[in-house]
Write an enzyme that holds these catalytic residues in place. Structure first.
Site, mmCIF file in Angstrom:
data_model
loop_
_atom_site.group_PDB
_atom_site.id
_atom_site.type_symbol
_atom_site.label_atom_id
_atom_site.label_comp_id
_atom_site.label_asym_id
_atom_site.label_seq_id
_atom_site.Cartn_x
_atom_site.Cartn_y
_atom_site.Cartn_z
ATOM 1 N N GLY A 1 44.321 44.585 47.247
ATOM 2 C CA GLY A 1 45.116 43.419 47.610
ATOM 3 C C GLY A 1 46.592 43.603 47.270
ATOM 4 N N ASN B 1 44.872 31.945 42.625
ATOM 5 C CA ASN B 1 43.883 32.625 41.787
ATOM 6 C C ASN B 1 43.683 31.960 40.424
ATOM 7 O OD1 ASN B 1 46.621 33.857 42.012
ATOM 8 N ND2 ASN B 1 46.006 34.852 40.116
ATOM 9 N N GLN C 1 41.849 35.556 47.313
ATOM 10 C CA GLN C 1 40.866 34.717 46.621
ATOM 11 C C GLN C 1 39.913 33.999 47.583
ATOM 12 O OE1 GLN C 1 40.016 34.085 43.395
ATOM 13 N NE2 GLN C 1 41.422 35.671 42.704
ATOM 14 N N HIS D 1 37.029 43.798 45.984
ATOM 15 C CA HIS D 1 36.352 43.538 44.703
ATOM 16 C C HIS D 1 36.310 42.057 44.333
ATOM 17 C CE1 HIS D 1 39.689 42.949 41.672
ATOM 18 N NE2 HIS D 1 40.397 43.471 42.648
ATOM 19 N N THR E 1 43.654 60.311 53.962
ATOM 20 C CA THR E 1 42.239 60.351 54.316
ATOM 21 C C THR E 1 41.566 59.070 53.835
ATOM 22 O OG1 THR E 1 42.266 62.736 54.134
ATOM 23 C CG2 THR E 1 40.100 61.686 54.049
ATOM 24 N N CYS F 1 49.175 35.657 27.974
ATOM 25 C CA CYS F 1 49.240 36.259 26.637
ATOM 26 C C CYS F 1 48.515 37.594 26.580
ATOM 27 C CB CYS F 1 48.616 35.342 25.601
ATOM 28 S SG CYS F 1 49.460 33.780 25.496
HETATM 29 C C1 LIG Z 1 43.269 39.880 42.726
HETATM 30 C C2 LIG Z 1 44.390 39.371 43.550
HETATM 31 C C3 LIG Z 1 45.347 40.242 44.105
HETATM 32 C C4 LIG Z 1 45.338 41.717 43.831
HETATM 33 O O1 LIG Z 1 44.273 42.382 44.433
HETATM 34 P P1 LIG Z 1 43.860 43.839 43.907
HETATM 35 O O2 LIG Z 1 42.834 44.298 44.874
HETATM 36 O O3 LIG Z 1 43.308 43.645 42.527
HETATM 37 O O4 LIG Z 1 45.085 44.673 43.934
HETATM 38 C C5 LIG Z 1 46.347 39.706 44.882
HETATM 39 N N1 LIG Z 1 46.414 38.381 45.125
HETATM 40 C C6 LIG Z 1 45.512 37.506 44.618
HETATM 41 C C7 LIG Z 1 45.632 36.074 44.943
HETATM 42 C C8 LIG Z 1 44.478 37.981 43.811
HETATM 43 O O5 LIG Z 1 43.608 37.111 43.296
#
Ligand SMILES: *Cc1c(COP(=O)(O)O)cnc(C)c1O
Length: 391
Positions: free
Chosen positions: A69, A149, A177, A199, A235, A323
């Site tokens: 992401g 998020n 999200q 993920h 790749t 934190c």
């Molecule tokens: C987790 C997240 C990302 C980052 O995605 P990754 O695959 O961990 O780099 C970006 N934006 C939001 C809103 C997310 O929750």
């Protein structure tokens, strides 16, 4: 263990892992080759592309794979800024974006771009009229997240996108999200670019995608080979992409049931906390929020201590504060919705999956009640407050 941090990452589903395995072993071919070992990998990559396109009502050729992401957000913002730099250098985003967007905006500011950060209301919502007012003749890009998020608030993307379109400005949404969690369609949303990550929906880490609408002229992000139609070289991460595709197909299959279950658990959890823990506040809009997101602030306590004590009981949660990453600044999202620093510090995010149960929710609330009470008993602020209240 009770896992309530699904906004941070999710467990890969067994069917996802199973779909990936052959692409490490017998089907290890490079998709760019012409013998059949390679073409079977290529077929699998394209099938994944089709699955992902289906989630958002896009065309297969509008999906570009990335390494997650964060990369998709970086690509959308940097490449759009560069491609439209002639027309202007003004970008609009919000105060509550993920750091993948905010820090990319800061990077662009250092390179001569100007960024307007829209405020949100106390529920975390962006006001479409505020977007309209922020648009200037030199505005080239608007980036507003689909769902936050931390506090789970779902923004009025279709309405915001319509305003962008009306003005002929590129519109990007970070949907990491929400992708595969709630229904969405890129045409109804009026978006030109959309980021997602495997993920967060029971797929593997390190693979994501950027949707780029046909006709949008943005630059390549990684230069090299001709992969991803020349826009993102390298790749392909075949097992990861296959896993992402399997996760997307699974997400579509279980979406209705998963949403229903999480919503029920979410509202049950919110109800119990509000009723049983005094001086608590739900952060984020009550109904316009992700089905699995619960975020509370508890006055007079430290989020970090709460997390450690929950962890000792086998409960994985997250605090709204930053934190953990070594900074003492509270979350930019909680400050943006108007929380005072000390209240923002006492925040807790619980994010559910379809595997959680009501029994787990009960266990968590019972523990949480004890923990909050114990921490408050140790808090001079609380003591002070109670003394004044009784006086
Ligand atoms: C987790 C997240 C990302 C980052 O995605 P990754 O695959 O961990 O780099 C970006 N934006 C939001 C809103 C997310 O929750």
């Amino acid at each position: 263990m009770i896992y309530l941090d699904n906004a941070a990452t999710t467990k890969a589903a067994p069917e996802v892992v199973e779909a990936m395995l052959p692409y490490f072993t017998e089907n290890y071919g490079n998709p760019s080759t012409i013998y059949s070992l390679g073409s079977s990998a290529k077929k699998a990559v394209n099938e994944a592309r089709r699955n992902l396109a289906e989630v958002i009502g896009a065309k297969q050729e509008e999906i570009y794979f990335t390494a997650g992401g964060s990369e998709a957000d970086n690509w959308a913002l940097k490449a759009a800024a560069e491609a439209c730099g002639e027309k202007g250098k003004h970008i609009i985003t919000t105060r509550i974006e993920h750091h993948a967007v905010l820090h990319t905006c800061e990077y662009l500011e250092k390179r001569g771009y100007e960024v307007t950060y829209l405020e949100v209301d106390s529920d975390g919502l962006v006001d479409p009229e505020a977007l309209r007012r922020a648009i200037r003749p030199d505005t080239i890009l608007i980036s507003i997240m689909f769902a936050n998020n931390e506090i789970g608030v779902i923004e009025p993307i279709a309405e915001l996108g319509a305003i962008a379109r009306e003005h002929g400005i590129l519109f990007h949404t970070d949907a990491v999200q929400a992708f595969g969690q709630v229904p969405m369609n890129v045409d109804e949303l009026n978006v030109d670019m959309l980021s997602a990550s495997a993920h967060k929906l029971n797929g593997p880490k390190g693979v994501g995608m950027l949707y780029i609408r046909t006709g949008v002229k943005i630059r390549s992000f990684v230069h090299g080979g001709a992969q991803e139609r020349g826009r993102r070289a390298g790749t392909e991460n075949v097992p990861g992409i296959v896993g992402f595709g399997a996760a997307a197909a699974r997400a579509m299959r279980i979406m209705d049931e998963k949403m229903k279950k999480e919503l029920q658990l979410r509202d049950y959890l919110i109800g119990r906390i509000e009723k049983e823990i005094p001086y608590s506040r739900l952060n984020g809009h009550r109904t316009r929020r992700l089905p699995g997101n619960v975020n509370f602030s508890f006055e007079f306590i430290e989020g970090e201590s709460m997390l450690i004590m929950l962890d000792m009981k086998g409960i994985c949660a997250s605090s709204g504060s930053a934190c953990t990453s070594g900074s003492l600044d509270p979350s930019h999202v909680l400050l943006a919705i108007g929380l005072k620093h000390e209240v923002a510090h006492g925040s807790l995010r619980l994010t559910l999956s379809e595997e959680n149960t009501k029994e787990e929710m009960d266990l968590v609330v019972d523990e949480l009640k004890r923990i909050v009470q114990r921490l408050r008993e140790m808090s001079p602020l609380y003591e002070d407050f109670m003394r004044k209240n009784q006086a």
